[in-house]
Design an enzyme around this catalytic site. Structure first.
Site, mmCIF file in Angstrom:
data_model
loop_
_atom_site.group_PDB
_atom_site.id
_atom_site.type_symbol
_atom_site.label_atom_id
_atom_site.label_comp_id
_atom_site.label_asym_id
_atom_site.label_seq_id
_atom_site.Cartn_x
_atom_site.Cartn_y
_atom_site.Cartn_z
ATOM 1 N N GLY A 239 1.623 -4.489 3.775
ATOM 2 C CA GLY A 239 0.266 -4.275 3.305
ATOM 3 C C GLY A 239 -0.432 -2.991 3.686
ATOM 4 N N GLU A 273 6.941 -6.436 7.133
ATOM 5 C CA GLU A 273 7.508 -6.366 5.779
ATOM 6 C C GLU A 273 6.851 -5.243 4.973
ATOM 7 O OE1 GLU A 273 6.430 -10.196 4.242
ATOM 8 O OE2 GLU A 273 7.818 -11.287 5.527
ATOM 9 N N PRO A 274 6.897 -4.009 5.463
ATOM 10 C CA PRO A 274 6.252 -2.944 4.688
ATOM 11 C C PRO A 274 7.068 -2.612 3.436
ATOM 12 C CG PRO A 274 7.421 -2.002 6.554
ATOM 13 C CD PRO A 274 7.547 -3.496 6.677
ATOM 14 N N GLY A 275 6.369 -2.374 2.346
ATOM 15 C CA GLY A 275 7.017 -1.957 1.112
ATOM 16 C C GLY A 275 6.471 -0.599 0.705
ATOM 17 N N ARG A 312 1.338 0.524 -13.192
ATOM 18 C CA ARG A 312 0.200 0.379 -12.278
ATOM 19 C C ARG A 312 -1.148 0.807 -12.887
ATOM 20 N NH1 ARG A 312 -0.519 2.234 -7.899
ATOM 21 N NH2 ARG A 312 -1.122 0.322 -6.840
ATOM 22 N N TYR A 316 -3.647 -2.218 -12.840
ATOM 23 C CA TYR A 316 -4.614 -2.224 -11.729
ATOM 24 C C TYR A 316 -5.612 -1.060 -11.805
ATOM 25 C CZ TYR A 316 -0.386 -4.463 -9.772
ATOM 26 O OH TYR A 316 0.745 -5.205 -9.566
ATOM 27 N N CYS A 344 2.297 1.265 -28.174
ATOM 28 C CA CYS A 344 1.212 0.801 -29.044
ATOM 29 C C CYS A 344 0.317 -0.200 -28.327
ATOM 30 C CB CYS A 344 1.792 0.180 -30.301
ATOM 31 S SG CYS A 344 2.495 1.432 -31.342
#
Ligand code: LLP
Length: 421
Positions: A239, A273-275, A312, A316, A344
């Site tokens: 996170g 758990e870093p992504g 993205r 978002y 489209c």
């Protein structure tokens, strides 16, 4: 220093001009820097020097096996969300005992596969799932080492679509219910509860929500231990945010200090758990300008990448930097344009009113911070082939996933038998 910088007027990834990759591999193309991947991993792990911490790369952020292998070679484990991700992690060389299997809806088949592979930890997110896991483990004669993912009802203060730790989110087990779940776990065959897991959201730019969640987890751990549970592990999720534009996320050292202060006294093994933090700014998406179209009140720069390649912005409203591969002349005039893709859909817009130097057809541009949740979220919507991925190391580069071929795309469909050939 960023792995992507202008060298002799050309935007390069490490020592390779991105235009060279674009010419050889075609566009759009994702390009990742090995140096940046390794540097981010080291920066994160070094922040935890002296704390018993394991880093399990969140494979969902970038699941290319060459990327996973880069981290595995440095000792990383993997956080996976599906059997597919687990298979990728194992194939990339992550030892099963360094894998955490997370996710709100694991199927029986996935549980059986994970138990047979010998994954180190399964994070359980509901009581029905716990009971199901007990059944599968008992049937296979295995013991599932679990952590219960707790929902601490803490607002991560990030984009609503990537918040996970509030009561109304589908993730985890309510904080107040957790002790009863541990009590039930202790009675179930095939289950050994060793830890607590928490993950409150993604792209956090403030340490306060982490602190609040970790303090709650420490308190729960203390109470569970007093009730006789052997809580030895805390999985504190991922996170931590990255700069996309001008954000200033807390450095890993400050995050590590918060962890130490909140949970250090428990002497637990820690998992992270870093992504995004590990891969986000290690990748770009290179695209070519197809046309510049002047509308009545705005200019559209139409590029060959689209929302299906990098979702993205459409999903978002995410901001991604856009840089021409050819360094703009000093004092080049800047003007607002809309950068859009060919799909489209009205939402196929990368940037609205983005102030950029002049761009013309055939120019190449790079979308920044595209290493996380870029290629993995791509689809072949509009029957656009999946974009290739390239890994750079120093002056070398290698295609780590070729562009999807039309044969592959068309070959996936079958006519029904009554439709003829
Ligand atoms: N652990 C769990 C249980 C997660 O659900 C996630 C992300 C992570 C770790 C890794 O979080 P990170 O360190 O990358 O923030 N597609 C969205 C992000 C979705 C995140 C989902 N879970 C985006 O593009 O912003």
């Amino acid at each position: 220093m960023s792995a992507f910088a202008y060298k002799a007027g050309a935007l390069a990834c490490e020592d390779v001009p991105l235009a060279r990759i674009a010419e050889a591999v075609g566009t759009p193309v994702y390009v990742y820097s090995s140096n940046a991947l390794e540097a981010q991993y080291r920066a994160f792990t070094e922040a935890f020097a002296g704390q018993p911490a394991r880093v399990c790369f969140a494979v969902k952020a970038n699941s290319n096996q060459a990327v996973i292998r880069t981290f595995a070679a440095l000792g990383a484990g993997a956080d996976v969300l599906s059997e597919g991700e687990l298979r990728r992690a194992l194939a990339a060389g992550v030892p099963a005992e360094k894998v955490v299997f997370s996710g709100v809806g694991k199927s029986q088949g996935e549980m059986a596969f994970a138990l047979s592979a010998g994954v180190g930890q399964i994070n359980v997110e509901s009581l029905p799932e716990l009971r199901q896991l007990s059944e599968v483990a008992t049937r296979l004669g295995k013991t599932a080492h679990i952590a219960v993912r707790v929902n601490p009802d803490v607002d991560a203060k990030t984009h609503a679509k990537i918040t996970t730790g509030k009561k109304e989110n589908k993730f985890g087990i309510d904080y107040d219910v957790a002790p009863a779940v541990y009590a039930e776990a202790a009675k179930l065959s095939g289950i050994k509860a060793l830890g607590i897991a928490v993950h409150i959201g993604s792209q956090l730019l403030d340490l306060a929500p982490f602190r609040d969640a970790f303090v709650l987890i420490a308190d729960l751990a203390t109470r569970l231990r007093a009730a006789g549970h052997d809580i030895r592990r805390l999985d504190l999720g991922g996170g931590l945010g990255i700069p996309y534009r001008d954000e200033t996320p807390p450095p890993p050292a400050a995050y590590a200090a918060v962890v130490k202060e909140a949970v250090g006294h428990l002497g637990c093994e820690l998992t992270f758990e870093p992504g995004r933090l590990l891969v986000g700014n290690a990748g770009v998406l290179v695209s070519r300008v197809l046309y510049v179209k002047d509308g009545s009140d705005r200019r559209f720069v139409i590029v060959d990448a689209a929302m299906n390649d990098l979702m993205r912005p459409a999903l978002y409203e995410a901001w991604h930097d856009i840089r021409p591969l050819k360094e703009p002349a000093k004092g080049a005039s800047l003007a607002p344009v809309d950068v859009v893709g060919p799909v489209c859909e009205t939402t196929d817009i990368f940037a609205k009113d983005r102030v950029l130097p002049p761009l013309a057809a055939d120019d190449l541009v790079a979308f920044g911070s595209a290493g996380a949740y870029g290629a993995v979220m791509a689809s072949d919507y509009n029957s656009r082939p999946l974009v290739p991925e390239v890994l750079v190391k120093g002056g070398d580069y290698a295609v780590i996933r070729p562009r999807q071929s039309y044969e592959d795309m068309l070959g996936r469909d079958y006519l029904a038998p009554w439709q003829g050939k």
